[in-house]
Design an enzyme around this catalytic site. Structure first.
Site, PDB file in Angstrom:
ATOM      1  N   ARG A  17       0.813  -8.028   7.285  1.00 33.96           N
ATOM      2  CA  ARG A  17       1.538  -6.828   7.750  1.00 33.96           C
ATOM      3  C   ARG A  17       0.928  -6.239   9.036  1.00 33.96           C
ATOM      4  O   ARG A  17       0.911  -5.026   9.232  1.00 33.96           O
ATOM      5  CB  ARG A  17       1.551  -5.720   6.691  1.00 33.96           C
ATOM      6  N   SER A  74       7.615  -0.823   0.296  1.00 32.23           N
ATOM      7  CA  SER A  74       6.224  -0.583  -0.110  1.00 32.23           C
ATOM      8  C   SER A  74       5.640   0.524   0.764  1.00 32.23           C
ATOM      9  O   SER A  74       5.658   0.408   1.987  1.00 32.23           O
ATOM     10  CB  SER A  74       5.366  -1.829   0.102  1.00 32.23           C
ATOM     11  N   GLU A 126       1.462   1.557   4.498  1.00 32.89           N
ATOM     12  CA  GLU A 126       2.089   0.504   5.287  1.00 32.89           C
ATOM     13  C   GLU A 126       3.115   1.134   6.231  1.00 32.89           C
ATOM     14  O   GLU A 126       3.450   0.589   7.281  1.00 32.89           O
ATOM     15  CB  GLU A 126       2.800  -0.497   4.364  1.00 32.89           C
TER      16      GLU A 126
HETATM   17  N1  EPU Z   1       2.815  -4.265 -10.663  1.00 26.99           N
HETATM   18  C1  EPU Z   1       2.673  -3.396 -11.734  1.00 26.99           C
HETATM   19  N2  EPU Z   1       3.314  -2.187 -11.673  1.00 26.99           N
HETATM   20  C2  EPU Z   1       4.075  -1.825 -10.610  1.00 26.99           C
HETATM   21  C3  EPU Z   1       4.210  -2.693  -9.521  1.00 26.99           C
HETATM   22  C4  EPU Z   1       3.562  -3.925  -9.566  1.00 26.99           C
HETATM   23  O1  EPU Z   1       1.990  -3.704 -12.706  1.00 26.99           O
HETATM   24  O2  EPU Z   1       4.625  -0.725 -10.640  1.00 26.99           O
HETATM   25  C5  EPU Z   1       2.175  -5.604 -10.733  1.00 26.99           C
HETATM   26  C6  EPU Z   1       3.240  -6.675 -10.969  1.00 26.99           C
HETATM   27  O3  EPU Z   1       3.506  -6.868 -12.338  1.00 26.99           O
HETATM   28  C7  EPU Z   1       2.590  -7.891 -10.362  1.00 26.99           C
HETATM   29  C8  EPU Z   1       1.813  -7.307  -9.184  1.00 26.99           C
HETATM   30  O4  EPU Z   1       1.600  -5.928  -9.485  1.00 26.99           O
HETATM   31  O5  EPU Z   1       1.666  -8.475 -11.236  1.00 26.99           O
HETATM   32  C9  EPU Z   1       2.503  -7.490  -7.857  1.00 26.99           C
HETATM   33  O6  EPU Z   1       3.774  -6.835  -7.864  1.00 26.99           O
HETATM   34  P1  EPU Z   1       5.012  -7.382  -6.988  1.00 26.99           P
HETATM   35  O7  EPU Z   1       5.250  -8.805  -7.301  1.00 26.99           O
HETATM   36  O8  EPU Z   1       6.139  -6.444  -7.173  1.00 26.99           O
HETATM   37  O9  EPU Z   1       4.487  -7.383  -5.506  1.00 26.99           O
HETATM   38  P2  EPU Z   1       3.666  -6.303  -4.639  1.00 26.99           P
HETATM   39  O10 EPU Z   1       2.352  -6.869  -4.323  1.00 26.99           O
HETATM   40  O11 EPU Z   1       3.700  -4.995  -5.345  1.00 26.99           O
HETATM   41  C10 EPU Z   1       4.411  -7.255  -2.324  1.00 26.99           C
HETATM   42  C11 EPU Z   1       4.999  -6.757  -1.047  1.00 26.99           C
HETATM   43  C12 EPU Z   1       6.506  -6.538  -1.186  1.00 26.99           C
HETATM   44  C13 EPU Z   1       7.138  -7.870  -1.559  1.00 26.99           C
HETATM   45  C14 EPU Z   1       6.510  -8.362  -2.874  1.00 26.99           C
HETATM   46  C15 EPU Z   1       6.997  -9.735  -3.269  1.00 26.99           C
HETATM   47  C16 EPU Z   1       3.256  -5.529   0.097  1.00 26.99           C
HETATM   48  C17 EPU Z   1       2.747  -4.209   0.550  1.00 26.99           C
HETATM   49  N3  EPU Z   1       4.364  -5.514  -0.629  1.00 26.99           N
HETATM   50  O12 EPU Z   1       4.560  -6.228  -3.305  1.00 26.99           O
HETATM   51  O13 EPU Z   1       7.005  -6.166   0.099  1.00 26.99           O
HETATM   52  O14 EPU Z   1       8.546  -7.735  -1.727  1.00 26.99           O
HETATM   53  O15 EPU Z   1       5.060  -8.455  -2.726  1.00 26.99           O
HETATM   54  O16 EPU Z   1       6.448 -10.689  -2.390  1.00 26.99           O
HETATM   55  O17 EPU Z   1       2.641  -6.556   0.393  1.00 26.99           O
HETATM   56  C18 EPU Z   1       7.534  -4.288   1.503  1.00 26.99           C
HETATM   57  O18 EPU Z   1       6.646  -4.684   2.258  1.00 26.99           O
HETATM   58  O19 EPU Z   1       8.213  -3.253   1.748  1.00 26.99           O
HETATM   59  C19 EPU Z   1       7.774  -5.021   0.258  1.00 26.99           C
HETATM   60  C20 EPU Z   1       8.664  -4.598  -0.645  1.00 26.99           C
END
Ligand code: EPU
Length: 329
Positions: free
Chosen positions: A157, A229, A325
């Site tokens: 990012r 995010s 972010e």
């Molecule tokens: N999780 C929780 N509770 C929550 C949210 C997440 O326990 O409320 C856990 C999930 O179960 C999972 C882990 O955290 O084990 C990761 O969650 P998720 O797969 O939703 O991905 P993220 O790391 O929260 C990132 C990106 C998203 C992107 C997703 C999928 C960043 C800042 N965000 O989110 O990007 O869609 O991975 O690749 O890196 C964005 O940048 O606006 C965005 C939505």
């Protein structure tokens, strides 16, 4: 004064002194010649990664440079030049329609092509830097420059264009390389699960799977104001991570090539009990704690107050600082 309400997906009702849209590099040059960039200015995309905390006493710039041009192709790939003002997801749909591989995991990410190259947008194991060949720009004096992908210094990012000294450099077009041969990135568990419901594996089904996952987890900005995010996932050393993992054996994580570990901020915020909670008119989204939402009529300062409270909780519980972010103006 110009209302920015429809230019930020958080739905914050602020105003700018001036607003300029340009459709070509030449038109942009004419605005410079007229002195439109002599005071403060801020270049925006579609406002899907912005939080305004007050009216903007300067000029907001927005590119409407359009066009998807095939520059070159060989047996294995196509090289496409895309105008900064194209909607990112329209470009992804175009690639999927033409049978070109690489962008499908980035389906439905809000925003425009110019911002894709500034933010290094990413999802489901793919970052846009994986597709970028070069980035064409103009600066506030009208000087044109093309940056090779390496010169853009991409990381999670982040890019050269996010540095404060480079806020006067604006993307006019991005050159991407897409593949012609079948190649998918399906390591992200949820995609395989979603695809198994569909039964076929092709570009269209992967795009649909990604869209369906995003729709189930992320709020539609047309319905609930948000900027995706709100926080970046923090990266810690392997030693810091071992300590955390002993205390929280169920902690999700992604190991990076350099040995450091990325921890989902959404999980930590969730563990702090913030998911679905609110502070005034700002809320933590009930289906993904990484997303802050405008519950209706919130001002920038309401979102900031909530983000400060969330950040404080995460620091208290996990000893980790999480950072925004979203660009806070
Ligand atoms: N999780 C929780 N509770 C929550 C949210 C997440 O326990 O409320 C856990 C999930 O179960 C999972 C882990 O955290 O084990 C990761 O969650 P998720 O797969 O939703 O991905 P993220 O790391 O929260 C990132 C990106 C998203 C992107 C997703 C999928 C960043 C800042 N965000 O989110 O990007 O869609 O991975 O690749 O890196 C964005 O940048 O606006 C965005 C939505």
């Amino acid at each position: 004064m110009f209302s920015l309400l429809s230019y930020n997906t958080f739905g914050i009702d602020v105003k700018a002194a001036r607003f300029i849209e340009y459709h070509s590099v030449e038109e942009f040059g004419r605005f410079i010649a007229k002195g439109c960039l002599d005071g403060n200015f801020l270049h925006i995309g579609s406002g899907s990664n912005l939080l305004f905390t007050q009216d903007y006493d300067g000029t907001i710039l927005h590119s409407c440079i359009k066009g998807i041009d095939l520059l070159d192709e060989d047996d294995g790939s196509v090289i496409l030049k895309v105008g900064a003002g194209e909607i990112w997801d329209d470009f992804v749909a175009y690639c999927v329609q033409h049978g070109w591989y690489g962008a499908e995991n980035l389906s439905l990410i809000p925003g425009e092509v110019g911002a894709s190259a500034v933010q290094n947008i990413g999802a489901y194991g793919v970052e846009v830097k994986d597709l970028i060949v070069s980035v064409e720009t103009v600066d506030n004096s009208g000087e044109l420059h093309t940056y090779s992908k390496d010169e853009c210094i991409y990381s999670y990012r982040n890019s050269l264009f996010k540095r404060s000294e480079n806020k006067k450099i604006f993307v006019t077009a991005v050159v991407y390389r897409l593949g012609k041969h079948e190649h998918f990135m399906l390591d992200y568990g949820a995609i395989r699960r979603e695809l198994s419901n569909v039964g076929t594996l092709d570009l269209k089904s992967v795009r649909e799977a990604v869209i369906s996952i995003r729709r189930s987890k992320l709020p539609d900005p047309k319905v609930v104001g948000n900027a995706g995010s709100f926080f970046i996932n923090p990266i810690v050393t392997s030693t810091q991570f071992s300590v955390l993992q002993r205390k929280y054996p169920e902690i999700p994580f992604y190991k990076l090539l350099d040995g450091t570990v990325k921890i989902p901020a959404g999980w930590m915020i969730d563990q702090c009990g913030w998911k679905g909670k609110s502070l005034g008119r700002a809320g933590v989204y009930a289906k993904q704690a990484l997303v802050l939402v405008n519950l209706g009529g919130a001002e920038g300062k309401d979102i900031i107050a909530l983000s400060d409270a969330v950040r404080h909780s995460v620091r208290q519980k996990f000893g980790i600082d999480i950072h925004s972010e979203v660009n806070i103006i």
